[in-house]
Design an enzyme around this catalytic site. Structure first.
Site, PDB file in Angstrom:
ATOM      1  CE  LYS A  32       3.726   0.882   2.327  1.00 28.82           C
ATOM      2  NZ  LYS A  32       2.561   0.354   1.594  1.00 28.82           N
ATOM      3  CG  ASP A  59       2.774   1.774  -1.770  1.00 32.72           C
ATOM      4  OD1 ASP A  59       3.131   1.768  -2.961  1.00 32.72           O
ATOM      5  OD2 ASP A  59       2.845   0.768  -1.027  1.00 32.72           O
ATOM      6  CG  LEU A  60      -2.305   5.472  -4.326  1.00 30.02           C
ATOM      7  CD1 LEU A  60      -3.207   6.619  -4.811  1.00 30.02           C
ATOM      8  CD2 LEU A  60      -3.124   4.469  -3.527  1.00 30.02           C
ATOM      9  CE  LYS A  61       3.770  -1.316  -4.755  1.00 28.25           C
ATOM     10  NZ  LYS A  61       3.033  -1.146  -3.495  1.00 28.25           N
ATOM     11  CG  HIS A  63       1.850   0.080 -15.046  1.00 29.33           C
ATOM     12  ND1 HIS A  63       2.389  -1.187 -14.924  1.00 29.33           N
ATOM     13  CD2 HIS A  63       2.155   0.487 -16.292  1.00 29.33           C
ATOM     14  CE1 HIS A  63       2.990  -1.524 -16.066  1.00 29.33           C
ATOM     15  NE2 HIS A  63       2.849  -0.524 -16.911  1.00 29.33           N
ATOM     16  CG  ASP A  64      -3.771   3.697 -17.472  1.00 30.30           C
ATOM     17  OD1 ASP A  64      -3.725   3.592 -18.720  1.00 30.30           O
ATOM     18  OD2 ASP A  64      -4.821   3.540 -16.826  1.00 30.30           O
ATOM     19  CB  THR A 119       9.958  -7.839  -3.153  1.00 31.31           C
ATOM     20  OG1 THR A 119       8.770  -7.385  -2.525  1.00 31.31           O
ATOM     21  CG2 THR A 119      10.996  -6.738  -3.117  1.00 31.31           C
ATOM     22  NE  ARG A 181       8.252  -9.182   8.981  1.00 29.00           N
ATOM     23  CZ  ARG A 181       7.663  -8.309   8.166  1.00 29.00           C
ATOM     24  NH1 ARG A 181       8.188  -7.105   8.001  1.00 29.00           N
ATOM     25  NH2 ARG A 181       6.567  -8.619   7.520  1.00 29.00           N
ATOM     26  NE  ARG A 211       2.810  -8.160   7.591  1.00 23.93           N
ATOM     27  CZ  ARG A 211       2.942  -9.060   6.620  1.00 23.93           C
ATOM     28  NH1 ARG A 211       2.241 -10.180   6.659  1.00 23.93           N
ATOM     29  NH2 ARG A 211       3.761  -8.844   5.616  1.00 23.93           N
TER      30      ARG A 211
HETATM   31  O1  C5P Z   1       4.019  -5.766   7.250  1.00 22.81           O
HETATM   32  P1  C5P Z   1       5.204  -5.522   6.364  1.00 22.81           P
HETATM   33  O2  C5P Z   1       6.387  -4.886   7.077  1.00 22.81           O
HETATM   34  O3  C5P Z   1       5.590  -6.744   5.554  1.00 22.81           O
HETATM   35  O4  C5P Z   1       4.676  -4.411   5.342  1.00 22.81           O
HETATM   36  C1  C5P Z   1       5.440  -3.984   4.256  1.00 22.81           C
HETATM   37  C2  C5P Z   1       4.684  -2.940   3.484  1.00 22.81           C
HETATM   38  O5  C5P Z   1       5.439  -2.608   2.335  1.00 22.81           O
HETATM   39  C3  C5P Z   1       3.317  -3.386   2.980  1.00 22.81           C
HETATM   40  O6  C5P Z   1       2.483  -2.219   2.930  1.00 22.81           O
HETATM   41  C4  C5P Z   1       3.605  -3.895   1.578  1.00 22.81           C
HETATM   42  O7  C5P Z   1       2.515  -3.762   0.719  1.00 22.81           O
HETATM   43  C5  C5P Z   1       4.713  -2.935   1.144  1.00 22.81           C
HETATM   44  N1  C5P Z   1       5.576  -3.445   0.102  1.00 22.81           N
HETATM   45  C6  C5P Z   1       6.302  -4.615   0.224  1.00 22.81           C
HETATM   46  N2  C5P Z   1       7.113  -5.031  -0.800  1.00 22.81           N
HETATM   47  C7  C5P Z   1       7.196  -4.309  -1.917  1.00 22.81           C
HETATM   48  C8  C5P Z   1       6.474  -3.114  -2.049  1.00 22.81           C
HETATM   49  C9  C5P Z   1       5.660  -2.706  -1.003  1.00 22.81           C
HETATM   50  O8  C5P Z   1       6.261  -5.282   1.241  1.00 22.81           O
HETATM   51  N3  C5P Z   1       8.009  -4.697  -2.867  1.00 22.81           N
END
Ligand code: C5P
Length: 232
Positions: A32, A59-61, A63-64, A119, A181, A211
């Site tokens: 991504k 993933d540029l989301k 909205h316009d 979220t 996680r 991460r």
């Molecule tokens: O490091 P981590 O696993 O938290 O990364 C989650 C990825 O998903 C990040 O790129 C974050 O911007 C993206 N993301 C998110 N929650 C969302 C939408 C996208 O964590 N609702």
């Protein structure tokens, strides 16, 4: 149906991103590319990672207004990404325009997903600041149905909401879920997290993992662990 693990390449520049991808040698994980890397390096970073053989979720989301989003999606359609997204809050008309813009002259199109509610937005703020009186599950299900009406392929949502989306839109409507996680790893700034195995049971089609893989001492092993746990 669990399909794949998508690694979030949340790096600040090309150099750090490519040296991370070099760790994977012959393997080509689905990745991504988000705003940070895209705005730092521009579309060339997308072309370069695609040329290395990776599938890409851009993933540029967006909205316009519909016209602007349609034209932007037309530009993105030429980047040959596999998946991209926008905000469902832009309305059904905006999502339809986006889908039209993203469809290439040969009729093919990357998967187009909608973000329902971020979220990071909790129900209290949604009520108090956005003046949306419905509950969070009602809002997520309603926005998902709007995305389906507009012809989109699915939504990005919390893994805790995947079942709700499937119930509202059917099993074929895709759920792509961040907030993953391992049972034994830190939650970082994510509030509501799920393990890869629980995400599979909850109805996620793709999990987005940052991460737990990128900050791991052994990213390739962490990616393989994710695949094993998610694909079962
Ligand atoms: O490091 P981590 O696993 O938290 O990364 C989650 C990825 O998903 C990040 O790129 C974050 O911007 C993206 N993301 C998110 N929650 C969302 C939408 C996208 O964590 N609702």
């Amino acid at each position: 149906m669990p399909q794949d693990v998508i690694i979030a390449l949340d790096f600040e520049n090309r150099e750090k991103t490519l040296s991370f991808l070099d760790l994977f040698r012959g393997s080509k994980p689905y990745v991504k590319i988000g705003m940070e890397l895209f705005y730092a390096e521009g579309p060339d970073i997308v072309r370069e990672i695609k040329a290395r053989g990776h599938r890409i979720f851009l993933d540029l989301k967006l909205h316009d207004i519909p016209n602007t989003v349609q034209k932007a999606m037309r530009v993105l359609s030429r980047l040959d990404v596999d998946m991209t997204n926008l905000h469902a809050a832009g309305t059904i008309a905006m999502m339809q325009a986006a889908k039209e813009g993203l469809t290439r002259p040969d009729g093919t199109s990357p998967l187009l997903l909608a973000v329902t509610q971020l979220t990071s937005t909790d129900e209290q703020r949604m009520h108090d600041e956005l003046l949306i009186p419905a509950t969070m599950p009602e809002t997520v299900a309603h926005y998902a149905r709007n995305a389906q009406t507009a012809g989109l392929s699915g939504v990005v949502c919390s893994p805790l909401e995947a079942r709700l989306v499937k119930d509202a839109c059917g099993d074929g409507f895709l759920t792509v879920t961040p907030g993953i996680r391992f049972a034994d790893s830190a939650a970082d700034d994510q509030r509501r997290v799920m393990t890869p195995a629980r995400a599979r049971e909850g109805g996620s089609d793709f999990i987005v993992v940052g991460r737990p893989i990128t900050a791991s001492a052994d990213p390739v092993a962490a990616w393989q662990r994710c695949l094993n746990e998610f694909l079962g």
